[in-house]
Design a protein around this motif. Structure first.
Motif, PDB file in Angstrom:
ATOM      1  N   ASN A 135      46.464  73.439  31.062  1.00  0.00           N
ATOM      2  CA  ASN A 135      46.561  73.668  32.507  1.00  0.00           C
ATOM      3  C   ASN A 135      47.929  74.209  32.899  1.00  0.00           C
ATOM      4  N   SER A 136      48.925  73.880  32.093  1.00  0.00           N
ATOM      5  CA  SER A 136      50.290  74.329  32.367  1.00  0.00           C
ATOM      6  C   SER A 136      50.544  75.765  31.912  1.00  0.00           C
ATOM      7  N   SER A 137      49.493  76.464  31.498  1.00  0.00           N
ATOM      8  CA  SER A 137      49.649  77.875  31.124  1.00  0.00           C
ATOM      9  C   SER A 137      50.081  78.720  32.324  1.00  0.00           C
ATOM     10  N   ILE A 138      49.629  78.328  33.520  1.00  0.00           N
ATOM     11  CA  ILE A 138      50.035  79.005  34.757  1.00  0.00           C
ATOM     12  C   ILE A 138      50.425  77.911  35.746  1.00  0.00           C
ATOM     13  N   GLN A 139      51.677  77.921  36.186  1.00  0.00           N
ATOM     14  CA  GLN A 139      52.153  76.911  37.122  1.00  0.00           C
ATOM     15  C   GLN A 139      52.753  77.576  38.362  1.00  0.00           C
ATOM     16  N   LEU A 140      52.626  76.888  39.479  1.00  0.00           N
ATOM     17  CA  LEU A 140      53.125  77.398  40.755  1.00  0.00           C
ATOM     18  C   LEU A 140      54.213  76.471  41.276  1.00  0.00           C
ATOM     19  N   LEU A 141      55.355  77.027  41.641  1.00  0.00           N
ATOM     20  CA  LEU A 141      56.408  76.239  42.274  1.00  0.00           C
ATOM     21  C   LEU A 141      56.047  76.013  43.738  1.00  0.00           C
ATOM     22  N   GLU A 142      55.906  74.767  44.119  1.00  0.00           N
ATOM     23  CA  GLU A 142      55.551  74.470  45.504  1.00  0.00           C
ATOM     24  C   GLU A 142      56.783  74.323  46.386  1.00  0.00           C
ATOM     25  N   ASP A 143      57.945  74.151  45.761  1.00  0.00           N
ATOM     26  CA  ASP A 143      59.205  74.196  46.499  1.00  0.00           C
ATOM     27  C   ASP A 143      59.625  75.665  46.565  1.00  0.00           C
ATOM     28  N   THR A 144      59.498  76.265  47.731  1.00  0.00           N
ATOM     29  CA  THR A 144      59.751  77.708  47.863  1.00  0.00           C
ATOM     30  C   THR A 144      61.124  78.001  48.462  1.00  0.00           C
ATOM     31  N   SER A 145      62.019  77.034  48.408  1.00  0.00           N
ATOM     32  CA  SER A 145      63.356  77.227  48.972  1.00  0.00           C
ATOM     33  C   SER A 145      64.160  78.223  48.141  1.00  0.00           C
ATOM     34  N   ARG A 146      65.156  78.799  48.771  1.00  0.00           N
ATOM     35  CA  ARG A 146      66.048  79.735  48.076  1.00  0.00           C
ATOM     36  C   ARG A 146      66.770  79.026  46.935  1.00  0.00           C
ATOM     37  N   GLU A 147      67.133  77.762  47.163  1.00  0.00           N
ATOM     38  CA  GLU A 147      67.830  76.999  46.136  1.00  0.00           C
ATOM     39  C   GLU A 147      66.972  76.843  44.879  1.00  0.00           C
ATOM     40  N   MET A 148      65.676  76.606  45.069  1.00  0.00           N
ATOM     41  CA  MET A 148      64.777  76.471  43.928  1.00  0.00           C
ATOM     42  C   MET A 148      64.625  77.800  43.191  1.00  0.00           C
ATOM     43  N   SER A 149      64.605  78.900  43.939  1.00  0.00           N
ATOM     44  CA  SER A 149      64.520  80.229  43.308  1.00  0.00           C
ATOM     45  C   SER A 149      65.734  80.479  42.429  1.00  0.00           C
ATOM     46  N   ILE A 150      66.905  80.115  42.941  1.00  0.00           N
ATOM     47  CA  ILE A 150      68.135  80.312  42.170  1.00  0.00           C
ATOM     48  C   ILE A 150      68.124  79.418  40.929  1.00  0.00           C
ATOM     49  N   GLU A 151      67.609  78.203  41.089  1.00  0.00           N
ATOM     50  CA  GLU A 151      67.493  77.287  39.944  1.00  0.00           C
ATOM     51  C   GLU A 151      66.571  77.878  38.880  1.00  0.00           C
ATOM     52  N   LEU A 152      65.472  78.517  39.322  1.00  0.00           N
ATOM     53  CA  LEU A 152      64.553  79.171  38.385  1.00  0.00           C
ATOM     54  C   LEU A 152      65.258  80.312  37.653  1.00  0.00           C
ATOM     55  N   MET A 153      66.078  81.059  38.381  1.00  0.00           N
ATOM     56  CA  MET A 153      66.827  82.163  37.768  1.00  0.00           C
ATOM     57  C   MET A 153      67.759  81.679  36.665  1.00  0.00           C
ATOM     58  N   LYS A 154      68.211  80.434  36.790  1.00  0.00           N
ATOM     59  CA  LYS A 154      69.162  79.883  35.816  1.00  0.00           C
ATOM     60  C   LYS A 154      68.468  79.067  34.713  1.00  0.00           C
ATOM     61  N   LEU A 155      67.147  79.006  34.734  1.00  0.00           N
ATOM     62  CA  LEU A 155      66.396  78.169  33.783  1.00  0.00           C
ATOM     63  C   LEU A 155      66.226  78.889  32.436  1.00  0.00           C
ATOM     64  N   THR A 156      67.328  79.325  31.876  1.00  0.00           N
ATOM     65  CA  THR A 156      67.280  80.188  30.694  1.00  0.00           C
ATOM     66  C   THR A 156      66.883  79.453  29.416  1.00  0.00           C
ATOM     67  N   ASP A 157      66.937  78.116  29.425  1.00  0.00           N
ATOM     68  CA  ASP A 157      66.496  77.373  28.234  1.00  0.00           C
ATOM     69  C   ASP A 157      64.986  77.461  28.045  1.00  0.00           C
ATOM     70  N   TYR A 158      64.261  77.773  29.118  1.00  0.00           N
ATOM     71  CA  TYR A 158      62.801  77.769  29.050  1.00  0.00           C
ATOM     72  C   TYR A 158      62.166  79.108  29.443  1.00  0.00           C
ATOM     73  N   VAL A 159      62.768  79.822  30.379  1.00  0.00           N
ATOM     74  CA  VAL A 159      62.195  81.084  30.847  1.00  0.00           C
ATOM     75  C   VAL A 159      62.753  82.240  30.024  1.00  0.00           C
ATOM     76  N   ASP A 160      61.851  82.996  29.394  1.00  0.00           N
ATOM     77  CA  ASP A 160      62.272  84.094  28.512  1.00  0.00           C
ATOM     78  C   ASP A 160      62.363  85.432  29.231  1.00  0.00           C
ATOM     79  N   LEU A 161      61.619  85.574  30.308  1.00  0.00           N
ATOM     80  CA  LEU A 161      61.630  86.817  31.085  1.00  0.00           C
ATOM     81  C   LEU A 161      61.405  86.469  32.545  1.00  0.00           C
ATOM     82  N   LEU A 162      62.222  87.041  33.428  1.00  0.00           N
ATOM     83  CA  LEU A 162      62.087  86.782  34.861  1.00  0.00           C
ATOM     84  C   LEU A 162      61.856  88.105  35.586  1.00  0.00           C
ATOM     85  N   ILE A 163      60.788  88.140  36.390  1.00  0.00           N
ATOM     86  CA  ILE A 163      60.410  89.384  37.070  1.00  0.00           C
ATOM     87  C   ILE A 163      60.463  89.187  38.583  1.00  0.00           C
ATOM     88  N   PRO A 164      61.240  90.014  39.297  1.00  0.00           N
ATOM     89  CA  PRO A 164      61.212  89.967  40.765  1.00  0.00           C
ATOM     90  C   PRO A 164      60.204  90.976  41.288  1.00  0.00           C
TER      91      PRO A 164
END
Length: 212
Positions: A170-199
């Motif tokens: 089920n975790s193959s596709i996940q949605l962030l329900e916290d849509t704040s700018r701070e959470m977006s920036i945190e996602l941008m910095k999640l380099t230990d887990y995210v291999d590619l980030l697309i805007p």
């Protein structure tokens, strides 16, 4: 919370890496039908977003991109069928040669792993991006806009029926329900887990990614 999402996405990516094309296509096929089966619920949730957008005073153009109709939901469903028809890129040999040392070399396509996508109003991006990531053997972390959250959640819940039916995490596709700018920036910095980030959005979003 975000780290937990990242951990689950990384685990799922390892399953998807090895998933056969038939299993991924089965998931996409059930997703396509599930979106149709849940059409009324998706439309109801979209109405909630439209009312929120009206209170926020979003533009007519943005309202149009946010609006779902029966035709647009049918298009989302057929879009997933089109993804099934695409060639599975995983494991495809792009090039092979023998080096001067006599060793055989192969250039083989493989998934990135975890793909993060930050996008704005269109709820159809949830199904398009989720489906494409799945087909290419990648797990996905999706971050839509605040004014499309109910729509995105309804679409993703329909897609999760396809993941369950095919035996994929089920975790193959996940949605962030916290849509704040701070959470977006945190996602941008999640380099230990995210291999590619697309805007997928305007100049401001892209600039924020460059800076962070």
């Amino acid at each position: 919370m975000l780290q937990k999402i990242g951990i689950e996405a990384k685990k799922a990516s390892k399953v998807l890496y090895l998933a056969p094309e038939e299993q991924k296509n089965e998931a996409l096929n059930v997703m396509s039908q599930s979106i149709i089966n849940n059409m009324n619920h998706i439309l109801d949730e979209n109405q909630k977003d439209l009312k929120k957008g009206e209170k926020l005073g979003i533009s007519d153009a943005l309202t149009d991109r946010l609006t779902l109709t029966r035709e647009r939901i049918e298009s989302m469903s057929s879009g997933l069928i089109k993804i099934i028809q695409l060639e599975d890129p995983v494991g495809k040999i792009e090039k092979e040669w023998i080096g001067e040392n006599g060793l055989e070399y192969r250039k083989i396509r493989s998934p990135f792993g975890v793909i993060g996508v930050i996008y704005e109003a269109r709820p159809n991006v949830t199904s398009d991006v989720g489906g494409l990531c799945l087909k290419s053997g990648n797990s996905a972390i999706l971050r839509g806009s605040s004014y499309s959250l109910d729509s995105n959640r309804a679409v993703l819940n329909s897609m999760k029926e396809g993941l369950s039916a095919s035996g994929l995490p089920n975790s193959s596709i996940q949605l962030l329900e916290d849509t704040s700018r701070e959470m977006s920036i945190e996602l941008m910095k999640l380099t230990d887990y995210v291999d590619l980030l697309i805007p997928r959005g305007g100049k401001g979003l892209i600039q924020s990614m460059v800076e962070n």
